[in-house]
Design an enzyme around this catalytic site. Structure first.
Site, mmCIF file in Angstrom:
data_model
loop_
_atom_site.group_PDB
_atom_site.id
_atom_site.type_symbol
_atom_site.label_atom_id
_atom_site.label_comp_id
_atom_site.label_asym_id
_atom_site.label_seq_id
_atom_site.Cartn_x
_atom_site.Cartn_y
_atom_site.Cartn_z
ATOM 1 C CE LYS A 230 -3.615 5.028 -1.886
ATOM 2 N NZ LYS A 230 -4.666 5.646 -2.714
ATOM 3 C CE1 TYR B 153 -3.849 2.311 0.513
ATOM 4 C CE2 TYR B 153 -2.534 3.263 2.277
ATOM 5 C CZ TYR B 153 -3.625 3.325 1.427
ATOM 6 O OH TYR B 153 -4.489 4.386 1.494
#
Length: 163
Positions: A72, A68
């Protein structure tokens, strides 16, 4: 506004290739190719606003968020690249990087006071965000009032990344 996202928490040694691919497909690939398709039209028109919803996890490391966080951070870099490529043609590209936002999905995890306590202790203002706070920043970035803001990642995190 690129707001779709997925997070599959797992320690770095346990992330599977399928989890990695799903995270990158949703958080990076989809946002890039949607931006590319719409950005072409915006460039032709000489004006546009692209707003990526990133995360504090793209700015600081979070336990169990290797895929994750990497996705990002990649989205934030895409934001910067598109900003320098398309800014001269009137298209601004920015990211909003929130902390935990109390959507119905987040409430299922972070609504538990015991689970929330350790994260809240890391947020100087001591609370999670509300969806209206993200939408207010996005609305500002989409407006003419933000015409000079380009290639910026705006942490919306109550001071979490200020440490």
């Amino acid at each position: 506004i690129n707001n779709a996202g997925v997070s599959i928490p797992a320690t770095a040694d346990a992330v599977t290739e399928d989890q990695w691919d799903e995270t990158m497909d949703v958080n990076v690939k989809a946002a890039f190719f949607l931006s590319q398709a719409l950005g072409r039209e915006m460039v032709k028109n000489g004006w546009g606003r692209i707003i990526n919803i990133s995360s504090q996890a793209g700015l600081v490391a979070l336990n169990q968020h290797a895929a994750y966080g990497a996705s990002k951070a990649a989205l934030d870099m895409i934001t910067k690249v598109l900003a320098i490529e398309w800014g001269p043609m009137g298209v601004t590209v920015n990211s909003v990087a929130p902390t935990i936002i109390l959507t119905p999905m987040a409430e299922r995890v972070w609504g538990n006071p015991e689970k929330a306590k350790s994260m809240l202790n890391q947020i100087p203002i001591g609370r999670f965000g509300q969806p209206t706070e993200v939408s207010a920043v996005a609305a500002f970035l989409a407006s003419e009032h933000a015409s000079l803001i380009n290639g910026t990642i705006i942490p919306l995190d109550g001071g979490y990344t200020a440490r």
